[in-house]
Motif scaffolding. Structure first.
Motif, PDB file in Angstrom:
ATOM      1  N   LEU A 120       0.840  -1.208   0.000  1.00  0.00           N
ATOM      2  CA  LEU A 120       0.000   0.000   0.000  1.00  0.00           C
ATOM      3  C   LEU A 120       0.870   1.251   0.000  1.00  0.00           C
ATOM      4  CD1 LEU A 120      -2.712  -1.202   2.516  1.00  0.00           C
ATOM      5  CD2 LEU A 120      -3.172  -0.466   0.171  1.00  0.00           C
ATOM      6  N   LEU A 121       1.950   1.246   0.786  1.00  0.00           N
ATOM      7  CA  LEU A 121       2.854   2.393   0.818  1.00  0.00           C
ATOM      8  C   LEU A 121       3.614   2.533  -0.497  1.00  0.00           C
ATOM      9  CD1 LEU A 121       4.345   2.135   4.435  1.00  0.00           C
ATOM     10  CD2 LEU A 121       2.542   3.659   3.614  1.00  0.00           C
ATOM     11  N   ASP A 122       3.897   1.406  -1.142  1.00  0.00           N
ATOM     12  CA  ASP A 122       4.624   1.426  -2.413  1.00  0.00           C
ATOM     13  C   ASP A 122       3.739   1.847  -3.585  1.00  0.00           C
ATOM     14  OD1 ASP A 122       6.930   0.627  -1.176  1.00  0.00           O
ATOM     15  OD2 ASP A 122       6.752  -1.480  -1.739  1.00  0.00           O
ATOM     16  N   GLY A 123       2.424   1.927  -3.347  1.00  0.00           N
ATOM     17  CA  GLY A 123       1.520   2.314  -4.426  1.00  0.00           C
ATOM     18  C   GLY A 123       1.156   1.172  -5.352  1.00  0.00           C
ATOM     19  N   ARG A 124       1.289  -0.074  -4.885  1.00  0.00           N
ATOM     20  CA  ARG A 124       0.926  -1.215  -5.729  1.00  0.00           C
ATOM     21  C   ARG A 124      -0.569  -1.201  -6.064  1.00  0.00           C
ATOM     22  NH1 ARG A 124      -1.127  -6.338  -5.279  1.00  0.00           N
ATOM     23  NH2 ARG A 124      -0.366  -7.806  -6.854  1.00  0.00           N
ATOM     24  N   PHE A 125      -1.363  -0.676  -5.137  1.00  0.00           N
ATOM     25  CA  PHE A 125      -2.803  -0.538  -5.358  1.00  0.00           C
ATOM     26  C   PHE A 125      -3.121   0.945  -5.520  1.00  0.00           C
ATOM     27  CE2 PHE A 125      -2.036  -4.114  -2.456  1.00  0.00           C
ATOM     28  CZ  PHE A 125      -2.526  -5.162  -3.221  1.00  0.00           C
ATOM     29  N   ALA A 126      -3.876   1.282  -6.530  1.00  0.00           N
ATOM     30  CA  ALA A 126      -4.188   2.685  -6.802  1.00  0.00           C
ATOM     31  C   ALA A 126      -5.169   3.234  -5.777  1.00  0.00           C
ATOM     32  CB  ALA A 126      -4.775   2.826  -8.205  1.00  0.00           C
ATOM     33  N   ALA A 127      -4.992   4.516  -5.445  1.00  0.00           N
ATOM     34  CA  ALA A 127      -5.910   5.176  -4.518  1.00  0.00           C
ATOM     35  C   ALA A 127      -7.330   5.103  -5.051  1.00  0.00           C
ATOM     36  CB  ALA A 127      -5.494   6.630  -4.323  1.00  0.00           C
ATOM     37  N   GLY A 128      -8.270   4.704  -4.183  1.00  0.00           N
ATOM     38  CA  GLY A 128      -9.671   4.589  -4.569  1.00  0.00           C
ATOM     39  C   GLY A 128     -10.069   3.214  -5.061  1.00  0.00           C
ATOM     40  N   ASP A 129      -9.078   2.335  -5.333  1.00  0.00           N
ATOM     41  CA  ASP A 129      -9.383   1.004  -5.853  1.00  0.00           C
ATOM     42  C   ASP A 129     -10.004   0.112  -4.778  1.00  0.00           C
ATOM     43  OD1 ASP A 129      -8.510   1.568  -8.344  1.00  0.00           O
ATOM     44  OD2 ASP A 129      -6.781   0.204  -8.314  1.00  0.00           O
ATOM     45  N   LYS A 130     -10.975  -0.691  -5.201  1.00  0.00           N
ATOM     46  CA  LYS A 130     -11.528  -1.710  -4.323  1.00  0.00           C
ATOM     47  C   LYS A 130     -10.666  -2.961  -4.442  1.00  0.00           C
ATOM     48  CE  LYS A 130     -15.748  -4.235  -3.168  1.00  0.00           C
ATOM     49  NZ  LYS A 130     -17.182  -4.454  -3.470  1.00  0.00           N
ATOM     50  N   LEU A 131     -10.367  -3.597  -3.303  1.00  0.00           N
ATOM     51  CA  LEU A 131      -9.517  -4.778  -3.308  1.00  0.00           C
ATOM     52  C   LEU A 131     -10.367  -6.035  -3.468  1.00  0.00           C
ATOM     53  CD1 LEU A 131      -6.985  -3.932  -0.450  1.00  0.00           C
ATOM     54  CD2 LEU A 131      -6.855  -3.406  -2.892  1.00  0.00           C
ATOM     55  N   ALA A 132      -9.984  -6.866  -4.405  1.00  0.00           N
ATOM     56  CA  ALA A 132     -10.687  -8.134  -4.631  1.00  0.00           C
ATOM     57  C   ALA A 132     -10.095  -9.206  -3.716  1.00  0.00           C
ATOM     58  CB  ALA A 132     -10.555  -8.553  -6.091  1.00  0.00           C
ATOM     59  N   ILE A 133     -10.915  -9.726  -2.815  1.00  0.00           N
ATOM     60  CA  ILE A 133     -10.438 -10.688  -1.829  1.00  0.00           C
ATOM     61  C   ILE A 133      -9.834 -11.920  -2.520  1.00  0.00           C
ATOM     62  CG2 ILE A 133     -11.063 -12.165   0.107  1.00  0.00           C
ATOM     63  CD1 ILE A 133     -11.210  -9.231   0.776  1.00  0.00           C
ATOM     64  N   SER A 134     -10.491 -12.409  -3.538  1.00  0.00           N
ATOM     65  CA  SER A 134      -9.997 -13.616  -4.220  1.00  0.00           C
ATOM     66  C   SER A 134      -8.627 -13.377  -4.842  1.00  0.00           C
ATOM     67  CB  SER A 134     -10.997 -14.066  -5.292  1.00  0.00           C
ATOM     68  OG  SER A 134     -11.210 -13.036  -6.244  1.00  0.00           O
ATOM     69  N   ALA A 135      -8.437 -12.209  -5.439  1.00  0.00           N
ATOM     70  CA  ALA A 135      -7.147 -11.884  -6.053  1.00  0.00           C
ATOM     71  C   ALA A 135      -6.057 -11.753  -4.989  1.00  0.00           C
ATOM     72  CB  ALA A 135      -7.255 -10.593  -6.844  1.00  0.00           C
ATOM     73  N   LEU A 136      -6.419 -11.184  -3.847  1.00  0.00           N
ATOM     74  CA  LEU A 136      -5.445 -11.052  -2.763  1.00  0.00           C
ATOM     75  C   LEU A 136      -5.048 -12.420  -2.221  1.00  0.00           C
ATOM     76  CD1 LEU A 136      -6.943  -8.049  -0.736  1.00  0.00           C
ATOM     77  CD2 LEU A 136      -4.979  -8.006  -2.282  1.00  0.00           C
ATOM     78  N   ARG A 137      -6.007 -13.317  -2.094  1.00  0.00           N
ATOM     79  CA  ARG A 137      -5.706 -14.670  -1.609  1.00  0.00           C
ATOM     80  C   ARG A 137      -4.711 -15.353  -2.525  1.00  0.00           C
ATOM     81  NH1 ARG A 137     -11.011 -18.107  -0.470  1.00  0.00           N
ATOM     82  NH2 ARG A 137      -9.371 -19.620   0.017  1.00  0.00           N
ATOM     83  N   ASP A 138      -4.906 -15.214  -3.823  1.00  0.00           N
ATOM     84  CA  ASP A 138      -4.003 -15.851  -4.782  1.00  0.00           C
ATOM     85  C   ASP A 138      -2.625 -15.193  -4.773  1.00  0.00           C
ATOM     86  OD1 ASP A 138      -6.043 -17.539  -5.519  1.00  0.00           O
ATOM     87  OD2 ASP A 138      -6.629 -16.365  -7.281  1.00  0.00           O
ATOM     88  N   HIS A 139      -2.613 -13.861  -4.747  1.00  0.00           N
ATOM     89  CA  HIS A 139      -1.338 -13.134  -4.831  1.00  0.00           C
ATOM     90  C   HIS A 139      -0.456 -13.390  -3.619  1.00  0.00           C
ATOM     91  CE1 HIS A 139       1.494  -9.962  -5.907  1.00  0.00           C
ATOM     92  NE2 HIS A 139       1.430  -9.564  -4.646  1.00  0.00           N
ATOM     93  N   TYR A 140      -1.064 -13.376  -2.417  1.00  0.00           N
ATOM     94  CA  TYR A 140      -0.281 -13.553  -1.195  1.00  0.00           C
ATOM     95  C   TYR A 140      -0.251 -15.002  -0.708  1.00  0.00           C
ATOM     96  CZ  TYR A 140      -0.337  -8.476  -1.061  1.00  0.00           C
ATOM     97  OH  TYR A 140      -0.181  -7.145  -1.385  1.00  0.00           O
ATOM     98  N   ASP A 141      -0.929 -15.884  -1.446  1.00  0.00           N
ATOM     99  CA  ASP A 141      -0.946 -17.309  -1.127  1.00  0.00           C
ATOM    100  C   ASP A 141      -1.325 -17.529   0.339  1.00  0.00           C
ATOM    101  OD1 ASP A 141      -0.706 -20.036  -1.479  1.00  0.00           O
ATOM    102  OD2 ASP A 141       1.459 -20.056  -1.091  1.00  0.00           O
ATOM    103  N   VAL A 142      -2.518 -17.052   0.692  1.00  0.00           N
ATOM    104  CA  VAL A 142      -2.955 -17.091   2.083  1.00  0.00           C
ATOM    105  C   VAL A 142      -4.420 -17.502   2.134  1.00  0.00           C
ATOM    106  CG1 VAL A 142      -3.628 -14.654   2.059  1.00  0.00           C
ATOM    107  CG2 VAL A 142      -3.015 -15.731   4.222  1.00  0.00           C
ATOM    108  N   SER A 143      -4.821 -18.088   3.253  1.00  0.00           N
ATOM    109  CA  SER A 143      -6.217 -18.472   3.408  1.00  0.00           C
ATOM    110  C   SER A 143      -7.053 -17.259   3.805  1.00  0.00           C
ATOM    111  CB  SER A 143      -6.353 -19.579   4.458  1.00  0.00           C
ATOM    112  OG  SER A 143      -5.878 -19.134   5.708  1.00  0.00           O
TER     113      SER A 143
END
Length: 222
Positions: free
Chosen positions: A23-46
């Motif tokens: 978030l500090l690095d700006g990987r996600f754009a300001a105002g963007d909604k985060l997709a839970i499914s995409a985050l699970r895949d990207h960070y390989d977490v339950s």
């Protein structure tokens, strides 16, 4: 059961740290909604540790929680940046005054070392997360002996909020050079126990960095 809970806590903390950095690095754009499914895949977490990390980041202020609709990256606004800057001056200035009055010889040696590492990084042209870590370490060391855990927590949170703006703003090399120089001056004034001089310079340092951060809001510096 206890072991399972500990694993969950560890996983949530790991994801919190990774998401905070992204978030500090700006990987996600300001105002963007985060997709839970995409985050699970990207960070390989339950799902459970991910949601715990997202909730913590929302409480911390780096995410906004929408009722029944997930999480969104906060938008950037001049009004919020002004508020963050004002609070940084007030709280960090207070902490610096206390640190100068209460800091001991061990603090002096840690401050000298942190300032030296940051100066070496500047001279080497170091950028990105390596430089950011050394920069954060210097500012934290500067105020560490303030005597208030809560004050240090609030300052750390304000730094993250401020840095989200600063790191998304276009670089202004001449201001960066002046900010780098001021780090050494802040160290000197602190070691000389110059409370008034150090606080005045810290205010100027935050104001100068604010001029850079304004660029993330699409505004010109003056």
């Amino acid at each position: 059961m206890a072991e399972s809970r500990n694993v969950g806590v560890t996983g949530a903390s790991r994801i919190f740290d990774m998401l905070r950095q992204d978030l500090l690095d700006g990987r996600f754009a300001a105002g963007d909604k985060l997709a839970i499914s995409a985050l699970r895949d990207h960070y390989d977490v339950s799902l459970s540790p991910l949601r715990e990390a997202l909730n913590r980041l929302a409480a911390y202020g780096l995410l906004e929680q929408e009722n029944q609709r997930g999480f969104r990256v906060p938008r950037l606004s001049r009004e919020e940046l002004d508020d963050i800057m004002t609070m940084r001056k007030a709280l960090e200035g207070m902490a610096l005054e206390r640190a100068i009055l209460q800091g001991d010889a061990e603090w002096e040696s840690h401050l000298l070392a942190a300032a030296h590492r940051l100066k070496r990084a500047d001279e080497a042209g170091l950028t990105g997360n390596e430089w950011e870590a050394l920069h954060a370490e210097f500012h934290h060391t500067l105020v560490r002996p303030c005597g208030s855990v809560w004050l240090l927590r609030f300052i750390a949170q304000l730094h993250d909020q401020f840095d989200r703006y600063r790191r998304l703003a276009p670089a202004i090399p001449e201001i960066r050079c002046e900010l780098d120089r001021q780090h050494g001056e802040l160290m000197t004034l602190a070691l000389e126990r110059s409370v008034e001089g150090a606080r005045e310079l810290l205010d100027d340092h935050i104001q100068l960095s604010y001029r850079v951060a304004l660029g993330s809001c699409g505004e010109q510096t003056t």
